[in-house]
Design an enzyme around this catalytic site. Structure first.
Site, PDB file in Angstrom:
ATOM      1  CB  THR A 163      -2.064   1.076  -3.588  1.00 11.32           C
ATOM      2  OG1 THR A 163      -1.202   1.430  -2.706  1.00 11.32           O
ATOM      3  CG2 THR A 163      -2.785  -0.105  -2.942  1.00 11.32           C
ATOM      4  CG  ASP A 175      -2.029   0.953   1.053  1.00 11.10           C
ATOM      5  OD1 ASP A 175      -2.048   1.630   0.040  1.00 11.10           O
ATOM      6  OD2 ASP A 175      -2.780   0.957   2.042  1.00 11.10           O
ATOM      7  CB  ALA A 176       3.660   2.083  -1.988  1.00  8.02           C
ATOM      8  CE  LYS A 177      -3.627   4.920  -0.106  1.00 11.57           C
ATOM      9  NZ  LYS A 177      -2.956   4.057   0.901  1.00 11.57           N
ATOM     10  NE  ARG A 178       6.394   4.981  -3.278  1.00  3.45           N
ATOM     11  CZ  ARG A 178       6.422   4.904  -1.905  1.00  3.45           C
ATOM     12  NH1 ARG A 178       5.438   5.161  -1.467  1.00  3.45           N
ATOM     13  NH2 ARG A 178       7.640   4.471  -1.141  1.00  3.45           N
TER      14      ARG A 178
END
Length: 275
Positions: free
Chosen positions: A121, A94-97
């Protein structure tokens, strides 16, 4: 892990539960703080107690990054432990890069090559060339932010041009980049009523649904509006499971909380005819 393998795990475990490993050293049981790596020891205990009930774990990378090199080591030890001992479990970074193409390629390499994550993510705001580098790995997944559960979601995601909201445009356009076999979408459980509209645009994709439990989302509502014939859901609970108890019995209580959700999920899938 491919689509069919993930669906088989869901049917085998009668579960579509994802546990978020949002591990905060300030919240873990005090007796673990004397360990060399308290975060890893906490994660290991939670995983060993719940792995038979869940199909996915989702470490939130911010909780590890904030600790510098030590935090990255805890993260790496955690994900390697899961893959070595529970290889059937789906691992989500869950890094939202999401950045310009060559930078996204480096992010993709960090999580999908150098650590054994199955997915990451990704934020879609910068468009196609910021997302496609993550889609170049066989049997790895992009989980694209579509409709989130925070109150700030209304700032941009519901912006409407003509008859189409921005999050609907994200769902529609992104299907030109990936498919149901390598792309999922994040849809917050607190907006469960929107899942029926999302299913009109993305009927077969898996949806990662955070917000059940401590954030107030309803599992029954999520299943009612979002479940498809292959389940199509990974429902995440973090605080409601991992911080349910702060005593020596924390892992045992986490197992009990995960079991409650798993049993409810099994009943929902059975009613849908999936099992």
């Amino acid at each position: 892990m491919n689509y069919q393998a993930l669906f088989e795990q869901i049917r085998l475990k009668k579960s579509f539960l994802c546990v978020g490993l949002d591990t905060d050293e300030k919240k873990i049981p005090a007796h673990l703080l004397t360990e060399e790596d308290p975060i890893f020891e906490f994660n290991k205990a939670i995983v060993d107690a719940t792995a038979h009930l869940v199909v996915a774990y989702k470490p939130n990378i911010a909780f590890y990054e904030c600790k510098g090199a030590k935090g990255w080591l805890s993260l790496e030890k955690t994900v390697c432990y899961i893959k070595e001992n529970y290889p059937e479990v789906f691992l989500i970074a869950d890094a939202k890069r999401g950045d310009i193409g060559n930078t996204s390629q480096m992010y993709a390499s960090a999580f999908l090559e150098n650590m054994p994550f199955d997915s990451i993510t990704v934020a879609p705001y910068m468009g196609e060339d910021s997302v496609t580098p993550f889609l170049s790995y066989k049997d790895k997944w992009v989980i694209l932010l579509a409709l989130t559960s925070n109150k700030g979601a209304f700032d941009f995601q519901f912006f409407q041009e003509g008859e189409q909201k921005l999050f609907e445009k994200v769902l529609e356009k992104s299907q030109e980049w990936g498919s149901q076999d390598n792309m999922m979408y994040v849809v917050g459980a607190t907006k469960a009523e929107m899942l029926s509209d999302i299913r009109k645009i993305a009927p077969n994709h898996f949806l990662l649904v955070p917000g059940v439990g401590a954030q107030g989302g309803s599992l029954q509502e999520v299943a009612k509006y979002g479940m498809n014939d292959h389940c199509g859901l990974l429902v995440n609970s973090s605080r409601g499971i991992i911080y349910a108890d702060s005593t020596l019995k924390f892992a045992e209580v986490a197992r009990e909380k995960a079991l409650e959700l798993q049993e409810e999920m099994a009943a929902l899938m059975d009613a849908k005819g999936i099992l």
